[in-house]
Design a protein around this motif. Structure first.
Motif, short mmCIF file in Angstrom:
data_model
loop_
_atom_site.label_atom_id
_atom_site.label_comp_id
_atom_site.label_asym_id
_atom_site.label_seq_id
_atom_site.Cartn_x
_atom_site.Cartn_y
_atom_site.Cartn_z
N GLU A 204 1.03 -1.20 -0.06
CA GLU A 204 0.10 0.02 -0.15
C GLU A 204 0.89 1.36 0.19
O GLU A 204 1.93 1.22 0.51
CB GLU A 204 -0.90 0.15 1.27
CG GLU A 204 -1.97 1.17 1.15
CD GLU A 204 -3.05 0.96 2.40
OE1 GLU A 204 -3.49 1.88 2.87
OE2 GLU A 204 -3.35 -0.15 2.44
N GLU B 238 -11.83 1.97 3.93
CA GLU B 238 -11.10 1.08 2.92
C GLU B 238 -11.56 0.59 1.66
O GLU B 238 -10.82 0.41 0.84
CB GLU B 238 -10.52 -0.11 3.72
CG GLU B 238 -9.69 0.24 5.12
CD GLU B 238 -9.20 -0.92 5.84
OE1 GLU B 238 -9.20 -1.93 5.39
OE2 GLU B 238 -8.29 -0.67 6.80
N SER B 239 -12.91 0.75 1.75
CA SER B 239 -13.53 -0.02 0.38
C SER B 239 -13.66 1.04 -0.70
O SER B 239 -13.92 0.75 -1.79
CB SER B 239 -14.84 -0.79 1.05
OG SER B 239 -14.34 -1.73 1.56
N GLU C 194 -13.38 -2.98 -8.20
CA GLU C 194 -12.51 -1.92 -8.14
C GLU C 194 -12.71 -0.96 -9.36
O GLU C 194 -12.75 -1.46 -10.56
CB GLU C 194 -11.07 -2.25 -7.93
CG GLU C 194 -9.81 -1.23 -7.85
CD GLU C 194 -8.57 -1.57 -7.91
OE1 GLU C 194 -7.57 -0.87 -7.67
OE2 GLU C 194 -8.50 -3.01 -7.95
N GLN D 15 -12.86 1.13 -4.50
CA GLN D 15 -11.40 0.86 -4.32
C GLN D 15 -11.13 -0.74 -3.82
O GLN D 15 -10.26 -1.03 -4.32
CB GLN D 15 -10.88 1.78 -3.02
CG GLN D 15 -9.19 1.67 -3.11
CD GLN D 15 -8.60 2.62 -2.02
OE1 GLN D 15 -9.21 2.99 -1.23
NE2 GLN D 15 -7.36 2.71 -2.10
N ARG D 16 -12.24 -1.35 -3.59
CA ARG D 16 -11.91 -3.05 -3.23
C ARG D 16 -12.99 -3.50 -3.76
O ARG D 16 -14.22 -2.96 -3.72
CB ARG D 16 -11.88 -2.94 -1.65
CG ARG D 16 -10.71 -2.43 -0.96
CD ARG D 16 -9.42 -3.23 -0.98
NE ARG D 16 -8.29 -2.93 -0.08
CZ ARG D 16 -7.34 -1.66 -0.49
NH1 ARG D 16 -7.74 -1.16 -1.56
NH2 ARG D 16 -6.55 -1.39 0.36
N ARG D 17 -12.96 -4.61 -4.13
CA ARG D 17 -13.90 -5.48 -4.63
C ARG D 17 -14.96 -5.90 -3.79
O ARG D 17 -14.84 -6.49 -2.74
CB ARG D 17 -13.45 -6.89 -5.48
CG ARG D 17 -14.47 -7.47 -6.13
CD ARG D 17 -13.46 -8.75 -6.73
NE ARG D 17 -14.47 -9.61 -7.59
CZ ARG D 17 -15.24 -10.47 -7.27
NH1 ARG D 17 -15.14 -11.17 -6.14
NH2 ARG D 17 -15.71 -11.26 -8.22
N ARG D 18 -15.99 -5.77 -4.14
CA ARG D 18 -17.29 -6.08 -2.83
C ARG D 18 -18.23 -6.74 -3.83
O ARG D 18 -18.51 -6.74 -5.10
CB ARG D 18 -17.97 -4.85 -2.30
CG ARG D 18 -17.02 -4.13 -1.36
CD ARG D 18 -16.65 -5.09 -0.25
NE ARG D 18 -15.74 -4.61 0.64
CZ ARG D 18 -14.66 -5.04 0.64
NH1 ARG D 18 -13.86 -5.67 -0.07
NH2 ARG D 18 -13.69 -4.50 1.84
#
Length: 542
Positions: free
Chosen positions: A174, A233-234, A256, A275-278
């Protein structure tokens, strides 16, 4: 030096600043800009390295200290080497030549410690060892621990002699705040290899036309920018336009860079940049994907504005003249079909379709024109009555277009007021806001609040009254929301129940002649500012 601006390489002077490279780039003054240091430079400074073998990968985190530089010089020598032996205590990978100094001094090791070792106390046979258990021993080097396996430890259990190291690469888990950050200071100096992102580009998804339009309207309200209001964060999100009605449209896995709008439940109308896969969420409509500015949207802190460029741009010609509408649509590759008053100088008050995605799919937009004198001008008390102003915006459509409409509820010759249809359910939420005092003046605009049976009705006072407001209610039942600007007789001429009246907002206070903000350039002439009328001495009619 060489830098990258919005994915395009550029050559700039060694002392260049952000201001030197943003000219000609999509950027709104005062918005955040992302600066990302060269990945090669970051990798040179990283302390984590991924070791890939034919059995899998594991990550070693290197300790600060005397072995850090030695490791960075030595790790390329590991590529192609094999697991030479294993015991219950260590796994040894090598060997290679180094400049390590031999020593017989013993050291204590903890499971997963990484250390340098010399076979036969000879630095021409240097090994990397990984402790498989806690123990104490001498491996030919004094204080040999240089790091520790932090991830992929399961791979160590399946490694066998002759298994090979395929690669050793520095990894960026990161970016730290010194490696990538957002700033509004355009005097910030640039570094060799740095990447600059001035805007976020979003490719829109035609499967969600209503939610896409909501996004485009939010951008227009922000003058081409989005304000960051929520961060996790997501995702990064903007909650600047929440009081809306949306429908369920396309939903899918939120990968993302996907952009969504929540169409139901808490936070309806909020815009999300992932920013993150959900996983799939039925409450979220997919409206597009980020294709530039991934770092910018997530680096910008809460409260900052970010320049956003959608593709396609919004198709909205209401408020333009018929000629301006033709030129705008032609520039977008769309045809114009004129209806109503079709002369070049007539003002467009309606368009079909209104949704950008539908307009582009149809390839043609019908524009209904009218005489500019038929468009009424209202000044709204945004500071004094924000909730009632919001109600007016929703009822007229001014919340998403430059010219809105109201439908005449009741008018009759000799009436001291004219009323327009409202919404009973929305009116039930109209808490009392400031009303008139001793006098309700001619040209006052008001709304019946929730305390009265006819809640939500909108009215304009046609003559002064010291007893009743614009909708015929007393002061406690009236929220005074603004002023009609111009000649009332023009609007009232031939007006009857059920007629549609076109409305636009002015930012010029007709009483103070003060401009609240710059008038948008929409091709519509400004109405004349009317001086305040002197109140009549006696008014008894409702």
């Amino acid at each position: 030096m060489k830098i990258i601006v919005n994915k395009v390489p550029m050559d700039v002077s060694d002392n260049a600043t952000v201001a030197d490279v943003i000219s000609g780039q999509p950027y709104k003054k005062g918005t955040a800009i992302a600066l990302i240091r060269s990945m090669e430079q970051v990798k040179k400074e990283t302390s984590e390295f991924e070791v890939t073998t034919n059995k899998g990968s594991f990550v070693i985190k290197i300790k600060d200290g005397p072995w850090l530089q030695f490791w960075k010089e030595s790790y390329p020598s590991l590529v192609g080497k094999t697991v030479r032996w294993q015991t219950s205590k260590v796994t040894a990978i090598g060997s290679f030549i180094s400049k390590a100094t031999p020593s017989r001094e013993p050291s204590k090791f903890t499971k997963y410690d990484c250390l340098f070792a010399l076979g036969g106390y000879d630095n021409r046979t240097t090994y990397i060892m990984i402790a498989r258990m806690d123990h104490e021993a001498s491996y030919g080097v004094a204080s040999p621990i240089f790091g520790r396996v932090t991830r992929g430890r399961h791979v160590l259990d399946i490694l066998e002699e002759t298994d090979k190291v395929i690669s050793v690469e520095p990894v960026i888990i990161e970016l730290s705040s010194k490696d990538a950050f957002a700033t509004t200071d355009i005097s910030t100096p640039l570094e060799e290899g740095m990447s600059v992102e001035t805007y976020v580009a979003v490719k829109l998804d035609n499967r969600s036309p209503v939610s896409v339009e909501h996004f485009l309207v939010a951008l227009e309200k922000g003058e081409g920018t989005i304000t960051i209001t929520d961060k996790t964060e997501s995702f990064t999100a903007s909650s600047t336009r929440m009081d809306v009605n949306l429908v369920e449209e396309a939903h899918d896995i939120r990968e993302e860079d996907v952009v969504t709008v929540r169409h139901t439940g808490p936070g309806m109308g909020r815009i999300y940049f992932y920013q993150r896969r959900r996983q799939v969420a039925p409450s979220h409509n997919i409206i597009g994907k980020i294709c530039n500015g991934h770092q910018l949207i997530h680096l910008a802190p809460k409260g900052e504005r970010v320049t956003v460029v959608p593709d396609p741009m919004r198709v909205m010609v209401i408020g333009m003249t018929q000629r301006e509408g033709m030129e705008f649509l032609s520039s977008r590759g769309l045809r114009q079909k004129r209806t109503g008053l079709v002369e070049d100088d007539m003002v467009i008050v309606e368009q079909e379709p209104e949704l950008t995605i539908h307009a582009i799919e149809d390839g043609e937009v019908e524009t209904f024109g009218t005489d500019p004198s038929k468009i009424t001008t209202w000044y709204l008390y945004r500071d004094k009555d924000p909730n009632t102003v919001r109600y007016i915006e929703k009822m007229t459509g001014l919340d998403h277009k430059p010219i809105g409409t109201v439908k005449v509820h009741f008018t009759y010759e000799g009436m001291p007021m004219v009323t327009f249809e409202g919404d009973d359910s929305l009116g039930a939420k109209l808490y009392p806001e400031p009303s008139f005092g001793e006098l309700s003046r001619k040209c006052d605009i008001g709304v019946t609040n929730m305390s009265r049976p006819n809640r939500g009705i909108i009215g304009i006072r046609l003559e002064d009254s010291n007893e009743f407001g614009p909708t015929g209610e007393e002061a406690h039942g009236t929220n005074l929301v603004g002023r009609y600007v111009g000649d009332l007789s023009t609007m009232m001429n031939g007006l009857k129940d059920g007629d549609i009246v076109y409305v636009r907002e002015t930012t010029v206070d007709p009483d103070k002649k003060v401009t609240r903000k710059k008038e948008p350039k929409n091709g519509v002439k400004k109405a004349a500012v009317r001086k305040r009328n002197s109140p009549k001495k006696k008014v008894t009619t409702k």
